[in-house]
Design a protein around this motif. Sequence first.
Motif, PDB file in Angstrom:
ATOM      1  N   ALA A 186       0.827  -1.207   0.000  1.00  0.00           N
ATOM      2  CA  ALA A 186       0.000   0.000   0.000  1.00  0.00           C
ATOM      3  C   ALA A 186       0.860   1.255   0.000  1.00  0.00           C
ATOM      4  O   ALA A 186       0.532   2.249  -0.665  1.00  0.00           O
ATOM      5  CB  ALA A 186      -0.936  -0.007   1.214  1.00  0.00           C
ATOM      6  N   ALA A 187       1.964   1.221   0.743  1.00  0.00           N
ATOM      7  CA  ALA A 187       2.846   2.392   0.775  1.00  0.00           C
ATOM      8  C   ALA A 187       3.476   2.643  -0.597  1.00  0.00           C
ATOM      9  O   ALA A 187       3.541   3.776  -1.069  1.00  0.00           O
ATOM     10  CB  ALA A 187       3.936   2.196   1.831  1.00  0.00           C
ATOM     11  N   VAL A 188       3.924   1.556  -1.254  1.00  0.00           N
ATOM     12  CA  VAL A 188       4.503   1.711  -2.591  1.00  0.00           C
ATOM     13  C   VAL A 188       3.457   2.218  -3.572  1.00  0.00           C
ATOM     14  O   VAL A 188       3.735   3.092  -4.409  1.00  0.00           O
ATOM     15  CB  VAL A 188       5.105   0.376  -3.066  1.00  0.00           C
ATOM     16  CG1 VAL A 188       5.512   0.453  -4.532  1.00  0.00           C
ATOM     17  CG2 VAL A 188       6.300  -0.001  -2.208  1.00  0.00           C
ATOM     18  N   ALA A 189       2.222   1.689  -3.475  1.00  0.00           N
ATOM     19  CA  ALA A 189       1.162   2.134  -4.375  1.00  0.00           C
ATOM     20  C   ALA A 189       0.835   3.606  -4.161  1.00  0.00           C
ATOM     21  O   ALA A 189       0.598   4.349  -5.114  1.00  0.00           O
ATOM     22  CB  ALA A 189      -0.088   1.281  -4.172  1.00  0.00           C
ATOM     23  N   THR A 190       0.842   4.044  -2.900  1.00  0.00           N
ATOM     24  CA  THR A 190       0.562   5.444  -2.610  1.00  0.00           C
ATOM     25  C   THR A 190       1.632   6.347  -3.206  1.00  0.00           C
ATOM     26  O   THR A 190       1.327   7.387  -3.817  1.00  0.00           O
ATOM     27  CB  THR A 190       0.474   5.668  -1.095  1.00  0.00           C
ATOM     28  OG1 THR A 190      -0.575   4.846  -0.557  1.00  0.00           O
ATOM     29  CG2 THR A 190       0.186   7.121  -0.772  1.00  0.00           C
ATOM     30  N   VAL A 191       2.896   5.958  -3.047  1.00  0.00           N
ATOM     31  CA  VAL A 191       3.985   6.746  -3.620  1.00  0.00           C
ATOM     32  C   VAL A 191       3.853   6.802  -5.142  1.00  0.00           C
ATOM     33  O   VAL A 191       4.008   7.860  -5.764  1.00  0.00           O
ATOM     34  CB  VAL A 191       5.346   6.161  -3.210  1.00  0.00           C
ATOM     35  CG1 VAL A 191       6.477   6.850  -3.964  1.00  0.00           C
ATOM     36  CG2 VAL A 191       5.545   6.293  -1.709  1.00  0.00           C
ATOM     37  N   ARG A 192       3.546   5.668  -5.745  1.00  0.00           N
ATOM     38  CA  ARG A 192       3.413   5.628  -7.201  1.00  0.00           C
ATOM     39  C   ARG A 192       2.268   6.524  -7.667  1.00  0.00           C
ATOM     40  O   ARG A 192       2.399   7.258  -8.657  1.00  0.00           O
ATOM     41  CB  ARG A 192       3.178   4.182  -7.657  1.00  0.00           C
ATOM     42  CG  ARG A 192       3.063   4.025  -9.158  1.00  0.00           C
ATOM     43  CD  ARG A 192       2.967   2.569  -9.553  1.00  0.00           C
ATOM     44  NE  ARG A 192       1.800   1.931  -8.976  1.00  0.00           N
ATOM     45  CZ  ARG A 192       1.850   1.004  -8.045  1.00  0.00           C
ATOM     46  NH1 ARG A 192       3.017   0.607  -7.571  1.00  0.00           N
ATOM     47  NH2 ARG A 192       0.745   0.454  -7.578  1.00  0.00           N
ATOM     48  N   GLU A 193       1.138   6.473  -6.968  1.00  0.00           N
ATOM     49  CA  GLU A 193       0.010   7.308  -7.351  1.00  0.00           C
ATOM     50  C   GLU A 193       0.343   8.787  -7.243  1.00  0.00           C
ATOM     51  O   GLU A 193      -0.110   9.607  -8.052  1.00  0.00           O
ATOM     52  CB  GLU A 193      -1.202   6.982  -6.465  1.00  0.00           C
ATOM     53  CG  GLU A 193      -1.744   5.570  -6.636  1.00  0.00           C
ATOM     54  CD  GLU A 193      -2.330   5.349  -8.015  1.00  0.00           C
ATOM     55  OE1 GLU A 193      -2.843   6.313  -8.598  1.00  0.00           O
ATOM     56  OE2 GLU A 193      -2.274   4.212  -8.514  1.00  0.00           O
ATOM     57  N   GLU A 194       1.129   9.141  -6.235  1.00  0.00           N
ATOM     58  CA  GLU A 194       1.488  10.545  -6.062  1.00  0.00           C
ATOM     59  C   GLU A 194       2.507  10.999  -7.097  1.00  0.00           C
ATOM     60  O   GLU A 194       2.548  12.186  -7.456  1.00  0.00           O
ATOM     61  CB  GLU A 194       2.046  10.773  -4.655  1.00  0.00           C
ATOM     62  CG  GLU A 194       1.024  10.585  -3.549  1.00  0.00           C
ATOM     63  CD  GLU A 194      -0.132  11.570  -3.658  1.00  0.00           C
ATOM     64  OE1 GLU A 194       0.106  12.722  -4.057  1.00  0.00           O
ATOM     65  OE2 GLU A 194      -1.271  11.181  -3.351  1.00  0.00           O
ATOM     66  N   LEU A 195       3.342  10.085  -7.593  1.00  0.00           N
ATOM     67  CA  LEU A 195       4.348  10.457  -8.575  1.00  0.00           C
ATOM     68  C   LEU A 195       3.780  10.579  -9.979  1.00  0.00           C
ATOM     69  O   LEU A 195       4.378  11.236 -10.837  1.00  0.00           O
ATOM     70  CB  LEU A 195       5.489   9.435  -8.575  1.00  0.00           C
ATOM     71  CG  LEU A 195       6.364   9.408  -7.313  1.00  0.00           C
ATOM     72  CD1 LEU A 195       7.378   8.284  -7.410  1.00  0.00           C
ATOM     73  CD2 LEU A 195       7.059  10.739  -7.104  1.00  0.00           C
ATOM     74  N   LEU A 196       2.647   9.936 -10.241  1.00  0.00           N
ATOM     75  CA  LEU A 196       1.998  10.022 -11.540  1.00  0.00           C
ATOM     76  C   LEU A 196       0.794  10.946 -11.451  1.00  0.00           C
ATOM     77  O   LEU A 196       0.220  11.131 -10.375  1.00  0.00           O
ATOM     78  CB  LEU A 196       1.570   8.635 -12.018  1.00  0.00           C
ATOM     79  CG  LEU A 196       2.719   7.667 -12.305  1.00  0.00           C
ATOM     80  CD1 LEU A 196       2.171   6.296 -12.639  1.00  0.00           C
ATOM     81  CD2 LEU A 196       3.592   8.174 -13.439  1.00  0.00           C
ATOM     82  N   PRO A 197       0.385  11.552 -12.566  1.00  0.00           N
ATOM     83  CA  PRO A 197      -0.744  12.491 -12.515  1.00  0.00           C
ATOM     84  C   PRO A 197      -2.026  11.798 -12.056  1.00  0.00           C
ATOM     85  O   PRO A 197      -2.371  10.715 -12.540  1.00  0.00           O
ATOM     86  CB  PRO A 197      -0.861  12.995 -13.953  1.00  0.00           C
ATOM     87  CG  PRO A 197      -0.127  11.995 -14.783  1.00  0.00           C
ATOM     88  CD  PRO A 197       0.950  11.426 -13.922  1.00  0.00           C
TER      89      PRO A 197
END
Length: 507
Positions: free
Chosen positions: A250-261
């Motif tokens: 979940a933490a990795v997914a959150t970071v990924r979502e924040e890095l992409l539009p």
Amino acid sequence: MSGQQPPKLAGIDLPSALPQHTVPPAATAPHRQPASSPRPPAVDDPALARPVEHLAAVQDRLAGWISDLTTLHDLTERLARTDTLESAVHEALCAGAALVGARRGLIALEPADGLGPDTTVGLGLGAADLGHIETVPRDSASYARLLDGLPGTGAAGPGAADGPREITHPHIARDEDLDPRHREVAARLGYAASYAVPLTAESTGRVGAAVWLYDEPAQPTERQRHLLGLYVRHAAEHIARQVDLTRARAAVATVREELLPARLPRVPGVRLAVRHRTGPRGGGDWYDVLPLPEGALGLSVGGVTGSGPDALAAMGRLRASLRAYAVMEGEDPVAVLSDLELLLRLTEPARSATALFGYAERTPSAAGGPEAGTRIVLAGAGHCPPLVVGPERTEVVETALSAPLGMLACWEAPSVEVRLAPGETLLLYSDGLLHRTGEPMERAFARLRAAAVAAAPAVRADPDALVDHILRSVLPDGRGGADGTGSAGRVGGAGDAEDVVLLAARF
């Protein structure tokens, strides 16, 4: 099985020491048979009756132990094969129900550190049933009492300082100590008894609590409780590990979502759609759509080598830098990628990346005539060539062959100009789309182009429909539709290895 078998089986201390493998010589010497005689000793002899019966009881007990150990081995192996929190909880529920002889149950996850996930999973119980159970006052619900460390009843007694070890309600309808709402919910859902145990791991402490429900008044035997205790000890540790993995994902997914539009911009005269499917470790592919001065538009896709959090961090830095370079030098895509390559060599010397950047602007129309279309200047660094899909054509934009960024001492490649007529779509994608087909790159690219050619006219006119059609046609699993998040929808496939990016811009 002997009628004199003791009531306790696996894990229960023997009331007396195990007998020797042979009967004492003093008892057998007067009755020893000749070697040639197959006739067994007479068991009606008082001197032999008790040892033979005792030996039969021990044999029965050993057979029970072997059966119990085999059952536990099979159940724990099945649990160990689960690789997600959901599957681990469901397997633990099913195994516990089989061990205690129940048909339904639930596990309430509520880790002691308060970091979640807090959820309730049912076996044989629907969402509405779980909702009814949650209306039971917390000081009466078995699982809540275990989570809160409140005193319980049953074989474990009223609970020690570290909380109760189990809570048993053998006949809920006749238990006047229970809250009336508890009895009402039990009658409504059709269960008459319950047995609850905590889920506690040595490494993390309390993970949750499990409750199994009986259709008739009942309670587990001491043997069943012991077997369940051995299984739950292992299950709690496994579930605790899955909780940690779920948090990390979940933490990795959150970071990924924040890095992409989070969503694609609204650009007059352009319809946009994107699909992003992430690999299990979180790859470093990106996409971007950036409005530029004078009504121009920047389009980019790319990816860094590697996977996991470090690749995500590198991807975020490159994408942010590319946006800055696009604002400064967007009319010259080669300059944009040259600046990006220099940054990569200085900040990530051990990493390479592929990228494709396009600068799109409307071409002026002739006096009194219709709009001439859109002019796009493209530059690529080791990236797959884009496609132009329109009502009249499906063509590959032959970008110049070039190395990925960071591979050579100095990157350089010429740009390519393409003109799109009104109603045509530029399709950008990552190489993960081709790799996931499991075919050689040439065949995979032919498969992609064939999917675009086969698209119906109505599909070609809708970017969302077009990207969904291509994903369904190209990927082996056939998945790839929109997931309800709009034009920036993302789709997932836990068993796939690489990221997939598919960006469509219809002018």
